[in-house]
Design a protein around this motif. Structure first.
Motif, short mmCIF file in Angstrom:
data_model
loop_
_atom_site.label_atom_id
_atom_site.label_comp_id
_atom_site.label_asym_id
_atom_site.label_seq_id
_atom_site.Cartn_x
_atom_site.Cartn_y
_atom_site.Cartn_z
N ILE A 1 0.84 -1.20 0.00
CA ILE A 1 0.00 0.00 0.00
C ILE A 1 0.87 1.25 0.00
N ALA A 2 1.92 1.24 0.82
CA ALA A 2 2.81 2.40 0.92
C ALA A 2 3.48 2.71 -0.41
N VAL A 3 3.96 1.68 -1.09
CA VAL A 3 4.62 1.88 -2.39
C VAL A 3 3.62 2.39 -3.41
N SER A 4 2.45 1.78 -3.47
CA SER A 4 1.44 2.18 -4.43
C SER A 4 1.02 3.63 -4.22
N ASP A 5 0.70 3.99 -2.98
CA ASP A 5 0.25 5.36 -2.69
C ASP A 5 1.37 6.37 -2.88
N GLY A 6 2.58 5.98 -2.49
CA GLY A 6 3.71 6.89 -2.65
C GLY A 6 4.02 7.18 -4.11
N LEU A 7 3.94 6.16 -4.95
CA LEU A 7 4.15 6.36 -6.38
C LEU A 7 3.09 7.30 -6.96
N GLN A 8 1.85 7.15 -6.50
CA GLN A 8 0.78 8.01 -7.00
C GLN A 8 1.05 9.48 -6.68
N VAL A 9 1.47 9.75 -5.45
CA VAL A 9 1.74 11.14 -5.06
C VAL A 9 2.87 11.73 -5.90
N GLN A 10 3.95 10.96 -6.09
CA GLN A 10 5.07 11.45 -6.90
C GLN A 10 4.65 11.70 -8.34
#
Length: 210
Positions: free
Chosen positions: A165-174
Motif C-alpha cells: 500500500i505504501a509503495v502504491s500510494d507513494g508512487l501516486q503522489v510522486q
C-alpha cells in the motif's frame, strides 16, 4: 446515507450521476474542505436547493463519491467474489493502470488520504477503515499463498500488505507532482524485486538471484 424521492427515475439517476461526476472533479481540484455546494451547483447549472434534492449535504455527497470509487477499486483488485488475481502483486497492476488513465480520481484519493487526517474531517473514520480493509484483504491473500506453499512462511502478511500500500500510494503522489514518474514501471520493478524474495527457501533478493 439514503437517496431522495424521485432518484430512482431515469431522469433522477441521470442527474445524480452528473452531480457525482462534477463533485468528483471539484473535490479533486479543491479538496472537500475547499469545495462548496454553491460552487458545485453553479458548475452543473443547478440551484443549491435542486442539488440538495439529490444529496442532502456536502458530507453525504462526499461519501457517495468515495463509495462509488472504492467499490470499483475493489473489483479491479480482484478481491471481490470469485474474480481473484493469481497474486497480490498482480492486483496492483490494474489499479495502477486505472489510476494513470484517471488522474483526477487519483488526485481525489490522495487529497482525501491526507485531508482526512485533519481534526474533525468527516471522512477520517471512512479512510481509516478503508486502509484497514485493504490491508486485511491483501494480508489474507498473502496468508493464503503461504498455505499453498507459494510464499515463504516467515513473511508477516500484514507487514507485506502495508508495504505494498505504501509503495502504491507513494508512487501516486510522486506521479501527480511530476508526470515523468513512471507509476507502472515502479509497480513492475516492485514485482521483480519482491518475487524472488517471496519464494520459499530464499534468504533474500541477492541470494535468490545467485
Amino acid at each position: 446515507m439514503g437517496s431522495k424521492v424521485g432518484e430512482s427515475s431515469p431522469k433522477g439517476k441521470k442527474r445524480r450521476a452528473q452531480i457525482l461526476r462534477e463533485a468528483d472533479l471539484l473535490f479533486a481540484e479543491q479538496g472537500y474542505l475547499g469545495a462548496s455546494l454553491h460552487q458545485l451547483a453553479e458548475r452543473i447549472g443547478f440551484t443549491q436547493s435542486g442539488l440538495l434534492h439529490h444529496f442532502k449535504s456536502k458530507e453525504q455527497l462526499l461519501f457517495a463519491v468515495l463509495e462509488e470509487h472504492f467499490t470499483q477499486d475493489s473489483e479491479r483488485a480482484g478481491f471481490e467474489g470469485t474474480n481473484r488475481q493469481s497474486s497480490v502483486l498482480e492486483s496492483l497492476r490494474p489499479l495502477a493502470e486505472h489510476n494513470t488513465a484517471n488522474p483526477m480520481w487519483t488526485r481525489f484519493f490522495c487529497i482525501m488520504a491526507a485531508e482526512s487526517l485533519t481534526v474533525g474531517h468527516p471522512a477520517a473514520e471512512y479512510m481509516r477503515n478503508r486502509y484497514a480493509m485493504v490491508r486485511a484483504d491483501w494480508a489474507a491473500e498473502v496468508a493464503l499463498q503461504m498455505r499453498q506453499g507459494r510464499i515463504r512462511p516467515d513473511i508477516d502478511p500484514v507487514a507485506l500488505a502495508t508495504l505494498l500500500i505504501a509503495v502504491s500510494d507513494g508512487l501516486q503522489v510522486q506521479w501527480l507532482h511530476d508526470d515523468s514518474v513512471d507509476l507502472l514501471a515502479g509497480i513492475e520493478l516492485l514485482g521483480r524485486v519482491l518475487d524472488p524474495w517471496l519464494v520459499e527457501g530464499a534468504a533474500g533478493v541477492g541470494a535468490a538471484a545467485q
